[in-house]
Design a protein around this motif. Sequence first.
Motif, PDB file in Angstrom:
ATOM      1  N   THR A 133       0.834  -1.194   0.000  1.00 30.24           N
ATOM      2  CA  THR A 133       0.000   0.000   0.000  1.00 30.24           C
ATOM      3  C   THR A 133       0.873   1.250   0.000  1.00 30.24           C
ATOM      4  OG1 THR A 133      -1.694  -1.185   1.250  1.00 30.24           O
ATOM      5  CG2 THR A 133      -1.841   1.208   1.192  1.00 30.24           C
ATOM      6  N   GLU A 134       0.622   2.147  -0.954  1.00 37.58           N
ATOM      7  CA  GLU A 134       1.378   3.388  -1.054  1.00 37.58           C
ATOM      8  C   GLU A 134       0.757   4.427  -0.127  1.00 37.58           C
ATOM      9  OE1 GLU A 134       4.446   5.860  -2.498  1.00 37.58           O
ATOM     10  OE2 GLU A 134       4.107   3.714  -2.784  1.00 37.58           O
TER      11      GLU A 134
ATOM     12  N   ALA B  15      -3.015   5.246  -1.437  1.00 39.88           N
ATOM     13  CA  ALA B  15      -3.238   5.357  -2.878  1.00 39.88           C
ATOM     14  C   ALA B  15      -4.341   4.408  -3.342  1.00 39.88           C
ATOM     15  CB  ALA B  15      -1.939   5.060  -3.627  1.00 39.88           C
ATOM     16  N   GLY B  16      -5.146   4.914  -4.289  1.00 40.15           N
ATOM     17  CA  GLY B  16      -6.195   4.091  -4.867  1.00 40.15           C
ATOM     18  C   GLY B  16      -7.352   3.817  -3.936  1.00 40.15           C
ATOM     19  N   GLY B  17      -7.489   4.604  -2.878  1.00 42.26           N
ATOM     20  CA  GLY B  17      -8.578   4.382  -1.929  1.00 42.26           C
ATOM     21  C   GLY B  17      -8.471   3.066  -1.179  1.00 42.26           C
ATOM     22  N   ALA B  18      -7.226   2.624  -0.937  1.00 43.02           N
ATOM     23  CA  ALA B  18      -7.006   1.327  -0.285  1.00 43.02           C
ATOM     24  C   ALA B  18      -7.514   1.331   1.151  1.00 43.02           C
ATOM     25  CB  ALA B  18      -5.519   0.984  -0.315  1.00 43.02           C
TER      26      ALA B  18
ATOM     27  N   GLY C 215      -8.771   5.094   2.134  1.00 38.40           N
ATOM     28  CA  GLY C 215      -8.374   6.182   1.247  1.00 38.40           C
ATOM     29  C   GLY C 215      -7.646   7.326   1.927  1.00 38.40           C
TER      30      GLY C 215
ATOM     31  N   GLU D 241      -8.141  -5.545   1.707  1.00 36.82           N
ATOM     32  CA  GLU D 241      -9.570  -5.388   1.468  1.00 36.82           C
ATOM     33  C   GLU D 241     -10.357  -6.579   2.008  1.00 36.82           C
ATOM     34  OE1 GLU D 241     -11.228  -2.914   0.404  1.00 36.82           O
ATOM     35  OE2 GLU D 241      -9.612  -1.585  -0.271  1.00 36.82           O
TER      36      GLU D 241
END
Length: 217
Positions: A2-3, A31-34, A93, A137
Amino acid sequence: MTELGFSCTGVRADPYAAGPTLVFRLRITAAGGARVHALALRCQLRIEPAKRRYGPPEAAALADLFGEPARWGSTLHPVQFAHVPLTVPGFTGETEVDLVVPCSYDLDLAATRYFDALDGGDAPLLLLFSGTAFTGEGGFRVEPVPWDREATCGLPAAVWREMIDQHFPGCGWIRLPREDLAALLEYRSRHALPSWEATVRTLLAAEPAAVAERSAL
């Protein structure tokens, strides 16, 4: 992996803390709404003195730390301010959290002397982050927070003075060895002085007389 990204959106003095305390508002993004279940962070705060200009009174006050301004090209090294742990609750996110940093007004500390020397403007700070991220997730992963995660922040000199004045209004303090404190207490008691302020002022007032007496010998 995860960034994660970090930024500081502001800093304030905590008016309800038992001692001098700053509160940095952090924005953390994935990043990417992780999905992030939690973060266990180690936060290092460092002063970057080379990243601002200083007026003549500030330069004089900083001479003990960095030497004369002519040498500052080689002496304005970063100064460690604090190391603080931080646990961040789960988010998706982006989230904002408070980083609470207890402070000291001990003028023997380099960071305190630096902040105290500033007449105005901001103290340039670098916040460095590392630690562990719990992500995933549909499951649960444990990932390191890379050592290169960082954020910049300007700590207004006015905020530092506001914080100090909440706990030491119009005052400062110095640290002395126990034997010297014992000697001062004995002097204060012997002369029936009502406060430490009166004790120091009495000693300072006696200094010219002592110099004159030595000169006459």
